[in-house]
Every structure is written in structure tokens, then in C-alpha cells.
Design a protein around this motif. Structure first.
Motif, PDB file in Angstrom:
ATOM      1  N   ILE A 270       0.864  -1.189   0.000  1.00  0.00           N
ATOM      2  CA  ILE A 270       0.000   0.000   0.000  1.00  0.00           C
ATOM      3  C   ILE A 270       0.895   1.231   0.000  1.00  0.00           C
ATOM      4  N   PRO A 271       0.758   2.126  -0.974  1.00  0.00           N
ATOM      5  CA  PRO A 271       1.730   3.212  -1.130  1.00  0.00           C
ATOM      6  C   PRO A 271       1.697   4.296  -0.064  1.00  0.00           C
ATOM      7  N   HIS A 272       0.539   4.579   0.535  1.00  0.00           N
ATOM      8  CA  HIS A 272       0.455   5.731   1.435  1.00  0.00           C
ATOM      9  C   HIS A 272      -0.143   5.343   2.784  1.00  0.00           C
ATOM     10  N   VAL A 273       0.434   5.905   3.855  1.00  0.00           N
ATOM     11  CA  VAL A 273       0.011   5.633   5.227  1.00  0.00           C
ATOM     12  C   VAL A 273      -0.333   6.946   5.904  1.00  0.00           C
ATOM     13  N   TYR A 274      -1.448   6.943   6.650  1.00  0.00           N
ATOM     14  CA  TYR A 274      -1.888   8.160   7.353  1.00  0.00           C
ATOM     15  C   TYR A 274      -2.218   7.830   8.809  1.00  0.00           C
ATOM     16  N   ALA A 275      -2.115   8.839   9.655  1.00  0.00           N
ATOM     17  CA  ALA A 275      -2.388   8.678  11.081  1.00  0.00           C
ATOM     18  C   ALA A 275      -3.869   8.805  11.410  1.00  0.00           C
ATOM     19  N   SER A 276      -4.660   9.294  10.466  1.00  0.00           N
ATOM     20  CA  SER A 276      -6.096   9.432  10.709  1.00  0.00           C
ATOM     21  C   SER A 276      -6.856   9.332   9.396  1.00  0.00           C
ATOM     22  N   ALA A 277      -8.132   8.948   9.499  1.00  0.00           N
ATOM     23  CA  ALA A 277      -8.980   8.887   8.314  1.00  0.00           C
ATOM     24  C   ALA A 277      -9.149  10.271   7.708  1.00  0.00           C
ATOM     25  N   GLU A 278      -9.248  11.287   8.568  1.00  0.00           N
ATOM     26  CA  GLU A 278      -9.415  12.660   8.079  1.00  0.00           C
ATOM     27  C   GLU A 278      -8.239  13.061   7.193  1.00  0.00           C
ATOM     28  N   GLU A 279      -7.030  12.739   7.652  1.00  0.00           N
ATOM     29  CA  GLU A 279      -5.844  13.076   6.860  1.00  0.00           C
ATOM     30  C   GLU A 279      -5.841  12.313   5.539  1.00  0.00           C
ATOM     31  N   MET A 280      -6.231  11.058   5.584  1.00  0.00           N
ATOM     32  CA  MET A 280      -6.249  10.253   4.358  1.00  0.00           C
ATOM     33  C   MET A 280      -7.246  10.810   3.344  1.00  0.00           C
ATOM     34  N   LEU A 281      -8.435  11.153   3.804  1.00  0.00           N
ATOM     35  CA  LEU A 281      -9.447  11.660   2.879  1.00  0.00           C
ATOM     36  C   LEU A 281      -9.071  13.027   2.331  1.00  0.00           C
ATOM     37  N   GLU A 282      -8.320  13.773   3.109  1.00  0.00           N
ATOM     38  CA  GLU A 282      -7.854  15.088   2.649  1.00  0.00           C
ATOM     39  C   GLU A 282      -6.721  14.941   1.638  1.00  0.00           C
ATOM     40  N   GLY A 283      -5.874  13.928   1.849  1.00  0.00           N
ATOM     41  CA  GLY A 283      -4.673  13.809   1.027  1.00  0.00           C
ATOM     42  C   GLY A 283      -4.788  12.916  -0.191  1.00  0.00           C
ATOM     43  N   GLU A 284      -5.875  12.141  -0.301  1.00  0.00           N
ATOM     44  CA  GLU A 284      -6.001  11.179  -1.390  1.00  0.00           C
ATOM     45  C   GLU A 284      -7.240  11.439  -2.230  1.00  0.00           C
ATOM     46  N   ARG A 285      -7.163  11.074  -3.489  1.00  0.00           N
ATOM     47  CA  ARG A 285      -8.325  11.080  -4.373  1.00  0.00           C
ATOM     48  C   ARG A 285      -8.892   9.666  -4.373  1.00  0.00           C
ATOM     49  N   LEU A 286      -9.984   9.479  -3.640  1.00  0.00           N
ATOM     50  CA  LEU A 286     -10.563   8.160  -3.450  1.00  0.00           C
ATOM     51  C   LEU A 286     -11.962   8.089  -4.038  1.00  0.00           C
ATOM     52  N   GLU A 287     -12.379   6.862  -4.320  1.00  0.00           N
ATOM     53  CA  GLU A 287     -13.759   6.621  -4.754  1.00  0.00           C
ATOM     54  C   GLU A 287     -14.535   5.796  -3.740  1.00  0.00           C
ATOM     55  N   ALA A 288     -13.814   5.115  -2.848  1.00  0.00           N
ATOM     56  CA  ALA A 288     -14.474   4.279  -1.843  1.00  0.00           C
ATOM     57  C   ALA A 288     -13.562   4.107  -0.647  1.00  0.00           C
ATOM     58  N   VAL A 289     -14.167   3.752   0.478  1.00  0.00           N
ATOM     59  CA  VAL A 289     -13.399   3.418   1.675  1.00  0.00           C
ATOM     60  C   VAL A 289     -13.882   2.084   2.233  1.00  0.00           C
ATOM     61  N   ASP A 290     -12.984   1.389   2.888  1.00  0.00           N
ATOM     62  CA  ASP A 290     -13.288   0.146   3.599  1.00  0.00           C
ATOM     63  C   ASP A 290     -12.999   0.417   5.072  1.00  0.00           C
ATOM     64  N   ILE A 291     -14.048   0.418   5.901  1.00  0.00           N
ATOM     65  CA  ILE A 291     -13.917   0.760   7.320  1.00  0.00           C
ATOM     66  C   ILE A 291     -13.699  -0.510   8.119  1.00  0.00           C
ATOM     67  N   CYS A 292     -12.476  -0.669   8.632  1.00  0.00           N
ATOM     68  CA  CYS A 292     -12.081  -1.836   9.418  1.00  0.00           C
ATOM     69  C   CYS A 292     -11.723  -1.458  10.847  1.00  0.00           C
ATOM     70  N   SER A 293     -12.068  -0.261  11.255  1.00  0.00           N
ATOM     71  CA  SER A 293     -11.749   0.223  12.591  1.00  0.00           C
ATOM     72  C   SER A 293     -12.730  -0.362  13.610  1.00  0.00           C
ATOM     73  N   PRO A 294     -12.468  -0.186  14.928  1.00  0.00           N
ATOM     74  CA  PRO A 294     -13.372  -0.740  15.949  1.00  0.00           C
ATOM     75  C   PRO A 294     -14.793  -0.215  15.808  1.00  0.00           C
ATOM     76  N   ARG A 295     -15.755  -1.003  16.286  1.00  0.00           N
ATOM     77  CA  ARG A 295     -17.159  -0.657  16.079  1.00  0.00           C
ATOM     78  C   ARG A 295     -17.544   0.672  16.716  1.00  0.00           C
ATOM     79  N   GLU A 296     -16.827   1.082  17.763  1.00  0.00           N
ATOM     80  CA  GLU A 296     -17.123   2.369  18.395  1.00  0.00           C
ATOM     81  C   GLU A 296     -16.882   3.542  17.454  1.00  0.00           C
ATOM     82  N   THR A 297     -16.111   3.320  16.397  1.00  0.00           N
ATOM     83  CA  THR A 297     -15.784   4.393  15.456  1.00  0.00           C
ATOM     84  C   THR A 297     -16.626   4.363  14.191  1.00  0.00           C
ATOM     85  N   HIS A 298     -17.413   3.315  13.991  1.00  0.00           N
ATOM     86  CA  HIS A 298     -18.085   3.118  12.705  1.00  0.00           C
ATOM     87  C   HIS A 298     -18.993   4.286  12.324  1.00  0.00           C
ATOM     88  N   ALA A 299     -19.794   4.755  13.259  1.00  0.00           N
ATOM     89  CA  ALA A 299     -20.738   5.830  12.949  1.00  0.00           C
ATOM     90  C   ALA A 299     -20.000   7.068  12.453  1.00  0.00           C
TER      91      ALA A 299
END
Length: 341
Positions: free
Chosen positions: A54-83
Motif C-alpha cells: 500500500i503506497p500511502h500511510v496516514y495517522a487518521s482517516a481525516e488526513e487520508m481523505l484530505e490527502g487522497e483522491r478516493l472513490e471508496a473506503v473500507d472501514i475496518c476500525s473498531p465498532r465504536e468508530t463506525h458511525a
């Protein structure tokens, strides 16, 4: 004919379950690519990135969404974070695959589902029903191979919560987060079985439930007895879950039996059989079937995005499962403060 462009996907969470999602995405590399991964624990994200290219690593989802051009996300974080993660992705107009459940309880999940609006699409990654033996069992039921189903029993038994000679409980070694979950066996594990029973047999009501806790190293339930009833014909399903069974293997296995007018269907671990006028027996490789359920769920997600067809595990379907979960907790009146028996 020009090939469709490969979708750019970001993964949120680099923990245990990501180790099964990532090989599944790899098998779909002709349609989608994980181009970035985000996790608040940098070492975990970097380890996954190195392992799966995987070419890029981020410390937060917010940073990743800001820094990448994405079309989809796969949420694998703990259930407390899903919402929060789903809302974040919806705000970016992204398609979303989210590990079950959508929320920590039914109310939160319902709020999340209502907030998903086009062009974003959401599928809940509920992979248990995608196991190959359950897909075959479903076909047998549709064929009427067992006739009218009169009774169903499901057992999920393990010795994983029993301390060994070293004082360690195997279930807590494998999944340490079990220690602090406020809802454990039903919300974390039996939710899969409830969903699969709905997939196989239709909708149910909960008519009785009892939950218990076996030890002081956890705060929630690891013993459950549940009775379900199908409204249309009164079919009763009994579900027994227990992670502290002496003599059971540390790694639990499904034991499902469906007693019909023409035959009995039994799933024991990875062996599926039908006994009646004739005999059918099918054996499945456990490890391949386990990973295969992740493969099939992610393939289904991409198929839905390609065709526009409804997801089998759409938010409204997951809410139907969560209604059962919520009713089990309500009826059981489980008290985490009570001393283990």
C-alpha cells in the motif's frame, strides 16, 4: 471494449480484521486497489502497508481523505468508530464498505443509515453468511431438500474463556479487546449467526434470552441462550453460545441442525450433510472458507457498485439483525456488575 478504470480505495483501520480484508482486495486488483491506509497506531498501518504494497500511510482517516483522491473506503476500525467514519465518508460522497455493526447499538446504527444519501452507497461487511457452506445450505433449502423445516438448533461453543495451566484464557490472548467490550458475545459474535439465520430462514422475533458472564477478566457476557420464533409459521430456533465450555475446543465452530419433514441438514464446523431419502455430504477447507467469506463479501460490494444492484447486506438489512441483538439485551436484563457464576 474499453476496460473500466480501477477504483481507488482507502482503508480505515489496520487491526486484526484488516488482515483478512486486504487479501480479499488483492484478489480484486483488476477492479480496485487499496491506495492508502489510515490508523492512529502508525506501526500497525506501516506493517500492513509493507505487507500488502500500500503506497500511502496516514495517522487518521481525516488526513487520508484530505490527502487522497478516493472513490471508496473500507472501514475496518473498531465498532465504536463506525458511525463517525461512515459520516465522514458520506460527507466526501464516497462509496462505503463498513465492518459490522453500523453502530454500538440499534439507535446509533439507525441514525447512521438514515444519514447515507446518494451518490454515496453503503454496504455492511457482514461476511459470515458468505461462507461457502452457508451458500450451499441456502440452495438446499430453496430446493426443498429437507422439506418443511420444523425445528432449528444452533450451538457456538468454545473453551476459550477457560484459563489454561499458564493462567491465560485463549480467547483473550487471540482478541484482547474482548476484555473491555461492554457488549461481547451477542454483539461481537452471535450477531453473525443471527444474520445468517435471517439469510437462511427469514425474519424472526426474539421470545426469550438469558446472558451470563463466566469470569472477572471481562465486563460483558460470554454465555448466551436465545429463543427465536418465525412469525409466519411459528418455527422455533434455539441459539446457544458459550465461550467457557469444558471439553469444547478453544476455537469455536458452528453446529447448526435443521430438522425437516423430508430430511435433516447438519453443519458441524466445516462439514455439511443432508440425511433423509438420500444422503449428501460436503466437506470444506476451514481456512479457505474463512478467508473466502471475506473474498466473497468484497466481490459482492464491487459487483453492486458496478451494476447498481442492491447490496445483500445493505444498511436496512443490518438494522434487521441489530433489532434482534437489541431485543436480546433488553429481554436478558444482563447486569455486567453481577458476579460471574
Amino acid at each position: 471494449m474499453q476496460a473500466s478504470p480501477v477504483r481507488r480505495v482507502g482503508m480505515i483501520g489496520a487491526g486484526w480484521v484488516a488482515g483478512y480484508h486486504l487479501p480479499a482486495w488483492g484478489r480484486q486488483r483488476h477492479r480496485a486497489e487499496i491506495v492508502a491506509i489510515a490508523d492512529p497506531f502508525p506501526q500497525a498501518a506501516e506493517r500492513r502497508a509493507a505487507e500488502f504494497g500500500i503506497p500511502h500511510v496516514y495517522a487518521s482517516a481525516e488526513e487520508m481523505l484530505e490527502g487522497e483522491r478516493l472513490e471508496a473506503v473500507d472501514i475496518c476500525s473498531p465498532r465504536e468508530t463506525h458511525a463517525a467514519m461512515v459520516r465522514l465518508a458520506v460527507g466526501r460522497r464516497l462509496d462505503i464498505l463498513c465492518q459490522k455493526p453500523l453502530g454500538t447499538d440499534f439507535a446509533e446504527a439507525e441514525t447512521v443509515a438514515v444519514g447515507v444519501a446518494p451518490p454515496a452507497r453503503l454496504m455492511v461487511h457482514e461476511n459470515w453468511r458468505f461462507r461457502a457452506y452457508y451458500r450451499l445450505l441456502k440452495r438446499w433449502l430453496e430446493e426443498g431438500a429437507a422439506g418443511h423445516i420444523r425445528q432449528v438448533t444452533l450451538e457456538f461453543l468454545s473453551s476459550g474463556m477457560i484459563a489454561g495451566p499458564d493462567g491465560l484464557r485463549p480467547a483473550l490472548v487471540r482478541q484482547p479487546f474482548f476484555r473491555t467490550q461492554r457488549r461481547l458475545l451477542v454483539m461481537e459474535v452471535l450477531i453473525h449467526h443471527l444474520d445468517t439465520l435471517r439469510y437462511l430462514l427469514g425474519e424472526f422475533d426474539v421470545i426469550a434470552a438469558r446472558l451470563e458472564r463466566s469470569n472477572d477478566e471481562i465486563v460483558a457476557e460470554d454465555v448466551a441462550a436465545v429463543v427465536l420464533r418465525r412469525p409466519e409459521d411459528g418455527l422455533v430456533v434455539t441459539v446457544t453460545g458459550n465461550l467457557a465450555v469444558h471439553g469444547a475446543p478453544p476455537m469455536p465452530r458452528d453446529h447448526l441442525r435443521l430438522f425437516g419433514t423430508r430430511g435433516t441438514i447438519e453443519l458441524l464446523g466445516s462439514a455439511l450433510s443432508l440425511h433423509g431419502a438420500g444422503v449428501r455430504e460436503e466437506a470444506f477447507d476451514p481456512e479457505a472458507t474463512y478467508q473466502g467469506s471475506y473474498d466473497a463479501a468484497i466481490e459482492h460490494f464491487l459487483d453492486g457498485l458496478d451494476t447498481g444492484d442492491a447490496f445483500e447486506t445493505a444498511p436496512e438489512d443490518n438494522l434487521a439483525t441489530l433489532r434482534l441483538v437489541e431485543e436480546i439485551y433488553r429481554l436478558s436484563r444482563f447486569d455486567p456488575a453481577a458476579k460471574p457464576r
